[in-house]
Write an enzyme that holds these catalytic residues in place. Structure first.
Site, PDB file in Angstrom:
ATOM      1  N   LYS A   1       1.294  -1.134   0.082  1.00 48.98           N
ATOM      2  CA  LYS A   1       0.196   0.237   0.235  1.00 48.98           C
ATOM      3  C   LYS A   1       0.887   0.906  -0.041  1.00 48.98           C
ATOM      4  O   LYS A   1       1.548   0.565   1.197  1.00 48.98           O
ATOM      5  CB  LYS A   1      -0.808  -0.373   1.499  1.00 48.98           C
ATOM      6  N   GLY A   2       0.200   2.220  -0.579  1.00 48.04           N
ATOM      7  CA  GLY A   2       0.439   3.523  -0.733  1.00 48.04           C
ATOM      8  C   GLY A   2       1.988   3.459  -1.659  1.00 48.04           C
ATOM      9  O   GLY A   2       3.059   4.882  -1.370  1.00 48.04           O
ATOM     10  N   CYS A   3       1.570   2.901  -2.529  1.00 47.15           N
ATOM     11  CA  CYS A   3       2.745   3.365  -3.774  1.00 47.15           C
ATOM     12  C   CYS A   3       1.101   3.396  -5.107  1.00 47.15           C
ATOM     13  O   CYS A   3       0.660   3.572  -5.209  1.00 47.15           O
ATOM     14  CB  CYS A   3       3.509   1.780  -4.604  1.00 47.15           C
ATOM     15  N   GLN A   4       2.007   4.329  -5.839  1.00 45.77           N
ATOM     16  CA  GLN A   4       0.839   4.626  -6.474  1.00 45.77           C
ATOM     17  C   GLN A   4       0.983   4.247  -8.223  1.00 45.77           C
ATOM     18  O   GLN A   4      -0.262   4.098  -8.833  1.00 45.77           O
ATOM     19  CB  GLN A   4       0.757   5.979  -8.156  1.00 45.77           C
ATOM     20  N   SER A   5       2.032   2.845  -8.088  1.00 46.38           N
ATOM     21  CA  SER A   5       1.878   1.715  -9.478  1.00 46.38           C
ATOM     22  C   SER A   5       2.266   0.770  -8.125  1.00 46.38           C
ATOM     23  O   SER A   5       1.719   0.673  -7.356  1.00 46.38           O
ATOM     24  CB  SER A   5       2.905   2.221  -9.985  1.00 46.38           C
TER      25      SER A   5
END
Ligand code: PLP
Lengths: 405, 141
Positions: free
Chosen positions: B49-53
């Site tokens: 979680k917490g990554c745009q990709s």
């Protein structure tokens, strides 16, 4: 008349900035617009010269602040051609306005009622209605969209019935730039007695809606998308609706009389304006409206459509580039992807080149699901952008493609 | 090689590049060497979680050492996770848990990445350390 963009850019101090050693090319206007010095100055002028709480004091400062704030309300009224001054409610922004209406409708809706929303809504326009439907037992239905990113009005006709109490649609989609045919949507909804709320967050920087002519029941927008400050916006509601809707928040300003037994609510608009508002923001919102009108919406539209046309043509020359949102009525927003490349990678390289675009799902996950993509790169243009900036964008996209494939 | 030594090696390696473009080209090349997650294990519960990709991260123990594998749908992100795997994979859980990550600043990754991506990077490190801590507990039993 053509815009003098060079001169206009002088009004925006931030446009002189460099990012990563390159002159800033700001193409994220759909997320928020930049602010002209007139707006920035009006905020600092307020705090420097007449900061006071409004609607309360008899002292001079309080009266000056109240006058300026109410003056801003009048500017908004005039700008949107609203019949009554008290139909303009200051909010903290579009999201706040939507929640105010959704909360109000929770006391009218019941099982068997239906709420229609379009398939191209911003999250802030979906979640409050889901919450409303959960609370009231009403059903949420979605007006679908076509591959070009336009609403399918035939489907809307079928969905619209006597059960429909509310229709929610954005005037312009933030992810695709599509201008929705709200005149038709409103007219048809009214034949079934349904109310319509239009989300104008994306439209008001490009066009000047005439709310009486539209005959819309509610219209919301945010100042920060129209060269104004963040944290302030407006809700327009037809007088009869605003009388019907219960207050949203309790607090100071919104009451006429308070005893422990009973409170009588203040008249419009104060019924919906509990607590000390964003006074500086409201005043500067008025300044922003003046500023945009001085430039002129016809000139803005003309310049932006030139930018859109040129950018679209140039970007489409890049192999493997696909644009999402290709309806004929659209504003200066281009959502695109390069084949086989993640939008996030493209955004990262563009940022290194000083170009600010948005990447991701643009708070419109359903649209991304529709196209089965993780997101897009979105370049959104304002009247202060130039053709040279379009060239820089196109060169940068080419460079990103070279690096990333 | 110890974690600290690998970090030094990376700092040297990245110091060769003068401009950001070369640095990114290198990162993209590193992404191509990423030890890929077993396709069977590339499931939603492996997403960070917490990554745009999207970033999938998996870990297993091999002779008391933690082995990481990963994947991403974005190529620059793949490069970043490849760098992290080069640093952390093949070490004992307690070494991974205790390792500092200052090298990221020094190779100019954090400074050169957009804030949201930097957050993704922080999430990746956190997830790797969580795996390490979990394996540490498992080995003590
Ligand atoms: C179409 C649309 N609706 C609503 C919003 C939310 O506006 P705000 O965050 O100002 O409340 C946005 C902002 O991105 C938008 O584009």
């Amino acid at each position: 008349m053509a815009l003098n963009v060079t001169q206009i850019r002088e009004d925006f101090p931030i446009l002189k900035r460099e990012v990563n050693g390159k002159p800033l090319v700001y193409l994220d206007n759909a997320a928020t617009s930049q602010k002209p010095k007139q707006v920035i100055d009006s905020i600092s002028h307020y705090y420097t010269h007449y900061n006071a709480n409004i609607h309360r004091g008899v002292h001079t400062l309080s009266q000056e602040a109240t006058d300026a704030y109410e003056q801003a309300r009048k500017k908004i009224q005039k700008h949107f051609n609203i019949a009554h001054n008290h139909e303009v409610i200051f909010t903290s922004g579009t999201t706040d306005g939507i929640n105010l209406v959704a909360n109000g409708f929770s006391s009218f809706l019941k099982t068997g009622n239906e709420v229609l929303v379009s398939a191209m809504e911003h999250h802030s326009n979906i979640v409050p209605w889901q919450m409303l439907c959960e609370k009231t037992g009403a059903q949420l239905k979605v007006i679908p969209m076509s591959e070009e990113g336009t609403l399918i009005l035939d489907e809307y006709d079928t969905l619209l019935t006597e059960k429909t109490k509310l229709v929610f649609v954005n005037h312009i989609s933030n992810a695709l730039g599509t201008i929705n045919p709200i005149e038709e949507i409103i007219e048809k909804a009214h034949t079934y007695g349904a109310a319509v709320l239009v989300d104008g967050a994306q439209s008001c920087s490009h066009i000047k809606p005439d709310l009486q002519a539209l005959d819309v029941d509610f219209y919301v927008t945010s100042a920060h998308k129209m060269c104004g400050p963040t944290g302030v916006g407006m809700l327009y509601g037809k007088e009869e609706w605003l009388h019907k809707l219960p207050p949203y928040q309790g607090g100071g300003e919104m009451i006429a009389e308070v005893t422990f037994e009973k409170t009588t609510y203040a008249d419009l608009p104060h019924k919906f304006e509990a607590g000390t508002p964003n006074i500086a923001g409201g005043i500067a919102f008025g300044t922003a409206i003046d500023y945009l009108n001085e430039i002129g919406f016809d000139a803005i539209a003309q310049h932006e459509s030139q930018l859109l046309e040129y950018a679209t043509a140039e970007l489409l020359k890049i192999r493997g580039l696909r644009i999402y949102g290709t309806g004929k009525d659209k504003t200066s927003v281009i959502s695109f992807n390069l084949e086989g490349i993640h939008p996030y990678d493209v955004g990262t390289i563009l940022d290194k080149l000083g170009i600010a675009v948005r990447t991701g799902h643009h708070c419109a996950q359903p649209i991304m699901d529709f196209y089965k993509i993780p997101g897009t790169v979105r370049a959104s243009f304002a009247f202060y952008n130039t053709m040279e900036e379009v060239d820089k964008l196109v060169d940068a996209v080419r460079q990103a493609q070279n690096m990333l494939s | 090689m110890s974690i600290a030594a690998i970090q030094e090696e990376l700092i040297d390696e990245f110091s060769l590049f003068e401009d950001w473009m070369d640095k990114y080209e290198h990162l993209i090349q590193l992404g191509k060497t990423l030890p890929l997650i077993d396709p069977q294990r590339k499931t939603d519960d492996k997403l960070i979680k917490g990554c745009q990709s999207k970033v999938w991260l998996d870990a297993y123990l091999k002779e008391d050492k933690v082995i990481f594998t990963a994947d991403s749908d974005a190529i620059i992100t793949k490069g970043i996770i490849a760098v992290l795997i080069r640093v952390f994979s093949g070490h004992r859980p307690e070494e991974i848990a205790a390792a500092n990550t200052n090298f990221i600043d020094e190779i100019g990754l954090k400074e050169h990445l957009s804030p949201t991506r930097a957050n993704g990077l922080v999430s990746m490190i956190k997830q790797m350390k969580l795996y390490a801590v979990a394996f540490q507990a498992q080995l003590k039993k």
